[in-house]
Write a protein that holds these residues in place. Structure first.
Motif, PDB file in Angstrom:
ATOM      1  N   TYR A   1      -2.263   3.380  -4.282  1.00 28.36           N
ATOM      2  CA  TYR A   1      -2.159   4.280  -5.421  1.00 28.36           C
ATOM      3  C   TYR A   1      -3.454   5.071  -5.572  1.00 28.36           C
ATOM      4  CZ  TYR A   1      -0.519   5.946  -9.958  1.00 28.36           C
ATOM      5  OH  TYR A   1      -0.100   6.740 -10.993  1.00 28.36           O
ATOM      6  N   ALA A   2      -4.579   4.374  -5.505  1.00 31.40           N
ATOM      7  CA  ALA A   2      -5.881   5.026  -5.697  1.00 31.40           C
ATOM      8  C   ALA A   2      -6.167   6.058  -4.603  1.00 31.40           C
ATOM      9  CB  ALA A   2      -6.992   3.967  -5.729  1.00 31.40           C
TER      10      ALA A   2
ATOM     11  N   ALA B   1       0.652   3.768 -12.447  1.00 35.08           N
ATOM     12  CA  ALA B   1       0.388   2.586 -11.626  1.00 35.08           C
ATOM     13  C   ALA B   1       0.910   1.345 -12.340  1.00 35.08           C
ATOM     14  CB  ALA B   1      -1.110   2.451 -11.360  1.00 35.08           C
ATOM     15  N   LEU B   2       1.549   0.477 -11.588  1.00 34.33           N
ATOM     16  CA  LEU B   2       2.084  -0.760 -12.150  1.00 34.33           C
ATOM     17  C   LEU B   2       0.978  -1.796 -12.277  1.00 34.33           C
ATOM     18  CD1 LEU B   2       5.394  -0.915 -10.084  1.00 34.33           C
ATOM     19  CD2 LEU B   2       5.094  -0.114 -12.434  1.00 34.33           C
TER      20      LEU B   2
ATOM     21  N   LYS C   1       0.836  -1.198   0.000  1.00 37.29           N
ATOM     22  CA  LYS C   1       0.000   0.000   0.000  1.00 37.29           C
ATOM     23  C   LYS C   1       0.879   1.261   0.000  1.00 37.29           C
ATOM     24  CE  LYS C   1      -4.018   2.065   2.141  1.00 37.29           C
ATOM     25  NZ  LYS C   1      -5.075   1.934   3.135  1.00 37.29           N
ATOM     26  N   GLU C   2       1.940   1.251   0.792  1.00 41.36           N
ATOM     27  CA  GLU C   2       2.861   2.391   0.829  1.00 41.36           C
ATOM     28  C   GLU C   2       3.564   2.561  -0.516  1.00 41.36           C
ATOM     29  OE1 GLU C   2       4.232   2.466   5.498  1.00 41.36           O
ATOM     30  OE2 GLU C   2       5.071   0.938   4.171  1.00 41.36           O
ATOM     31  N   ARG C   3       3.954   1.452  -1.144  1.00 41.82           N
ATOM     32  CA  ARG C   3       4.612   1.528  -2.450  1.00 41.82           C
ATOM     33  C   ARG C   3       3.676   2.141  -3.499  1.00 41.82           C
ATOM     34  NH1 ARG C   3       9.185  -2.289  -3.336  1.00 41.82           N
ATOM     35  NH2 ARG C   3       9.665  -3.123  -1.298  1.00 41.82           N
TER      36      ARG C   3
ATOM     37  N   ALA D   1      -3.733  -6.001  -4.595  1.00 38.95           N
ATOM     38  CA  ALA D   1      -4.873  -5.131  -4.310  1.00 38.95           C
ATOM     39  C   ALA D   1      -4.466  -4.014  -3.347  1.00 38.95           C
ATOM     40  CB  ALA D   1      -6.026  -5.943  -3.722  1.00 38.95           C
ATOM     41  N   GLU D   2      -3.538  -4.309  -2.436  1.00 38.08           N
ATOM     42  CA  GLU D   2      -3.066  -3.293  -1.498  1.00 38.08           C
ATOM     43  C   GLU D   2      -2.300  -2.190  -2.232  1.00 38.08           C
ATOM     44  OE1 GLU D   2      -2.495  -6.636  -0.914  1.00 38.08           O
ATOM     45  OE2 GLU D   2      -4.116  -6.830   0.536  1.00 38.08           O
ATOM     46  N   TYR D   3      -1.469  -2.574  -3.202  1.00 40.42           N
ATOM     47  CA  TYR D   3      -0.751  -1.587  -4.020  1.00 40.42           C
ATOM     48  C   TYR D   3      -1.759  -0.687  -4.732  1.00 40.42           C
ATOM     49  CZ  TYR D   3       2.028   0.424  -7.805  1.00 40.42           C
ATOM     50  OH  TYR D   3       2.617   1.307  -8.688  1.00 40.42           O
TER      51      TYR D   3
END
Length: 88
Positions: free
Chosen positions: A70-71, A58-59, A45-47, A64-66
């Motif tokens: 980002y969102a 966004a990669l 999530k931090e990344r 889902a946490e990433y």
């Protein structure tokens, strides 16, 4: 190893490890080393939030946490004055 014997990448890692603020006017390798060490322990999530904050797209295929990180950062930046407030 002496600081003078370190590569730029290693100096970046070293500065991050000892808690020194990132330096200006360094080589791209220095910044890559600093970033790699800084992000080593970051959650997905931090990344995601960091990638958004620094302007990366966004990669695809991340967790889902990433995507959530980002969102959330993207939504925060779209609010009035949101560019000056951080989620992380």
């Amino acid at each position: 190893m002496k600081l003078n014997d370190m590569s730029d990448y290693e100096r970046g890692e070293h500065d991050c490890l000892i808690g020194q603020d990132i330096k200006d006017n360094e080589s791209p390798d220095y910044y890559s080393g600093y970033d790699a060490e800084f992000l080593k322990d970051a959650s997905d999530k931090e990344r995601g939030a960091i990638d958004c904050k620094i302007g990366f797209k966004a990669l695809i295929g991340k967790s889902a946490e990433y995507d959530a990180g980002y969102a959330e950062q993207y939504a925060k930046e779209q609010t009035v004055g949101g560019q000056h407030n951080e989620i992380i």
